[in-house]
Design a protein around this motif. Structure first.
Motif, short mmCIF file in Angstrom:
data_model
loop_
_atom_site.label_atom_id
_atom_site.label_comp_id
_atom_site.label_asym_id
_atom_site.label_seq_id
_atom_site.Cartn_x
_atom_site.Cartn_y
_atom_site.Cartn_z
N SER A 167 12.50 12.26 20.50
CA SER A 167 13.30 13.50 19.91
C SER A 167 12.52 14.16 18.70
CB SER A 167 14.82 13.21 19.63
OG SER A 167 14.67 12.25 18.41
N VAL A 168 11.92 13.59 17.70
CA VAL A 168 11.25 13.89 16.63
C VAL A 168 10.04 14.63 17.53
CG1 VAL A 168 9.80 13.56 14.62
CG2 VAL A 168 11.98 12.40 14.90
N LEU A 169 9.33 13.95 18.52
CA LEU A 169 8.01 14.55 18.88
C LEU A 169 8.48 16.06 19.67
CD1 LEU A 169 5.95 14.91 21.68
CD2 LEU A 169 5.02 14.27 19.41
N ALA A 170 9.49 15.93 20.38
CA ALA A 170 9.91 17.11 20.95
C ALA A 170 10.33 18.28 20.00
CB ALA A 170 11.28 16.93 21.94
N ARG A 171 10.72 17.91 18.94
CA ARG A 171 11.22 18.95 17.87
C ARG A 171 9.94 19.44 17.37
NH1 ARG A 171 14.86 17.75 12.63
NH2 ARG A 171 15.37 19.74 11.67
N ALA A 172 8.96 18.52 16.96
CA ALA A 172 7.75 19.03 16.62
C ALA A 172 6.87 20.07 17.59
CB ALA A 172 6.75 17.96 16.04
N VAL A 173 6.81 19.87 18.70
CA VAL A 173 6.39 20.61 19.85
C VAL A 173 6.92 22.03 19.70
CG1 VAL A 173 6.15 21.01 22.22
CG2 VAL A 173 5.51 18.81 21.05
N ALA A 174 8.44 22.09 19.85
CA ALA A 174 9.13 23.29 19.85
C ALA A 174 8.70 23.93 18.51
CB ALA A 174 10.56 22.83 19.77
N ALA A 175 8.72 23.25 17.40
CA ALA A 175 8.41 24.14 16.06
C ALA A 175 6.85 24.68 16.21
CB ALA A 175 8.81 23.25 15.02
N CYS A 176 6.16 23.86 16.85
CA CYS A 176 4.73 24.45 16.91
C CYS A 176 4.61 25.45 17.70
CB CYS A 176 3.84 23.17 17.50
SG CYS A 176 2.27 23.65 17.45
N HIS A 177 5.35 25.62 18.96
CA HIS A 177 5.26 26.81 19.80
C HIS A 177 6.02 27.89 19.00
CE1 HIS A 177 3.76 24.86 23.15
NE2 HIS A 177 4.74 24.01 23.65
N ALA A 178 6.97 27.80 18.21
CA ALA A 178 7.66 28.69 17.68
C ALA A 178 6.95 29.23 16.30
CB ALA A 178 9.20 28.38 17.22
N SER A 179 5.78 28.62 15.88
CA SER A 179 5.23 29.07 14.65
C SER A 179 4.21 30.02 15.17
CB SER A 179 4.66 28.03 13.87
OG SER A 179 3.71 27.28 14.76
#
Length: 402
Positions: free
Chosen positions: A390-402
């Motif tokens: 779940s943390v990895l998925a959160r990081a990927v989503a934040a990376c896409h949003a940045s």
């Protein structure tokens, strides 16, 4: 997405990150682990693609030479970076790893083309590589009993791992600032970590701190039949980890085994490849297993005696096993203090330990319910933390949003 994972070449510095790399692979991302020395083989055995960023020399062995007090003579250093020769190991392990691994990590990243770099908080080479590649970095704490959020870490190592080696490499390579996506804290809340719903921006650069469940990984093994069953009498694990035997030998085990040998317990001694000949004949209740991952037999144990390494401290917390910590060096005393403060175990100075004291302390762990109750509480806290996936998925989503 392509994710470059970067870690220093020590078991306690790399293995805690393996479950997060597995989470990335299971989610369909391309991954590459950039490390060196023994960790290239350890990563490959974990089923990962690994790139050796500094094959010229075993820098882990250089570190062991330094901390064992054998002097700073590292042999022929003509093939090493000038920064290494200038530091001559005097900047400690993190400076050593930084000046030898940064350029190779950057080269690996340029060839791989990552969208995100994930590195441990004590590995400046990974953070410098992320800055050089102009991609965000996810910074992962790899100690479950204490954290780089702690003031005592910052005072000893500098903000963001900016030791002398990091500053030298940043200047040499013209590396700018690092864009930190977030920082991961794997500690249980009652041991200084974050609650699952906590959001704490770092006071230094406003990067958020995210909690994450610690999942132990210490290698795979064919599980022996006895390890699947809880014995009739208490089973006590004993280990010194991978560094202490190489640096200090196994003499500290003499008092431990003498004490446990006089108790009605079953002892599992996991000493790796250490030479145990100086200990003489082992007590009859001691099962010497060489290198057997803790996760194989720790669930069936009632207590563990160990040196206070970060991974060795974390695994008993995950399984709810009380522990006696005889701290070695580096961060070991800090881990031991956190164990004692939380009530999940006891600690004692290994230089003054004797067989009688070992029996007294281990008997307390086995008979006083408070230690098992506290360890069970911490285990439940850890299980409630967000998973690596779940943390990895959160990081990927934040990376896409940045």
């Amino acid at each position: 997405m392509k994710i470059l994972f970067s870690s220093a070449p020590g078991y306690g510095l790399t293995l805690p990150v393996i479950p997060l790399i597995w989470a990335a692979r299971a989610a369909g991302h391309e991954v590459l682990l950039a490390t060196t020395s023994e960790m290239t083989e350890a990563g490959a055995r974990a089923g990962l693609p690994v790139y050796d960023v500094f094959p010229q020399r075993n820098v882990w062995n250089d570190l062991l030479t330094m901390v064992s007090g054998q002097g700073r003579d590292t042999g022929d250093t003509t093939e090493l970076p000038e920064e290494y020769r200038n530091l001559r190991l005097g900047n400690g392990p993190f400076g050593l790893f930084t000046v030898t691994m940064t350029e190779g990590t950057i080269e690996a990243g340029r060839a791989f083309g990552p969208d995100l770099v994930v590195t441990t908080s004590d590995h400046a080479a990974g953070m410098l590589a992320a800055a050089a590649l102009d991609v965000p970095v996810l910074e992962v704490g790899n100690r479950v009993s204490w954290s780089v959020r702690d003031t005592d870490w910052r005072e000893g190592h500098g903000s963001f791992g900016e030791n002398e080696g990091a500053m030298a490499m940043r200047e040499k390579l013209g590396i700018g600032s690092t864009r930190t996506l977030a920082r991961i804290d794997p500690r249980a809340p009652s041991m200084g970590g974050l609650h699952p719903d906590d959001e704490h921006p770092d006071e230094r650069d406003a990067a958020p701190w995210w909690p994450m469940q610690f999942v132990p990984y210490n290698g795979g093994a064919v599980v022996p039949e006895w390890a699947l069953h809880r014995p009739e009498r208490p089973r006590v694990a004993v280990t010194l980890g991978t560094v202490v035997p190489s640096v200090s030998g196994v003499s500290s085990l003499a008092a431990v085994l003498a004490g446990l040998g006089g108790m009605d317990v079953e002892v599992v001694l996991a000493a790796g490849t250490a030479d145990l000949s100086e200990l003489g004949e082992l007590p009859p209740n001691v099962r010497s297993v060489g290198y057997l991952p803790l996760s194989v037999f720790l669930p069936s144990c009632s207590a563990i005696v160990h040196h206070g390494g970060s991974g060795t401290t974390a695994a008993p917390l995950f399984y709810g096993v009380p522990q006696l910590v005889l701290p070695g060096f580096a961060d070991n005393p800090l881990s031991a203090q956190r164990v004692a403060d939380r009530g999940v175990g006891l600690t004692h100075d290994p230089s003054t330990i004797d067989a009688t004291t070992v029996r007294t302390l281990v008997n307390r762990l086995l008979t006083e319910p408070a230690f098992r109750d506290a360890a069970t509480e911490v285990r439940a806290e850890m299980a409630a933390q967000p998973t690596p996936a779940s943390v990895l998925a959160r990081a990927v989503a934040a990376c896409h949003a940045s």
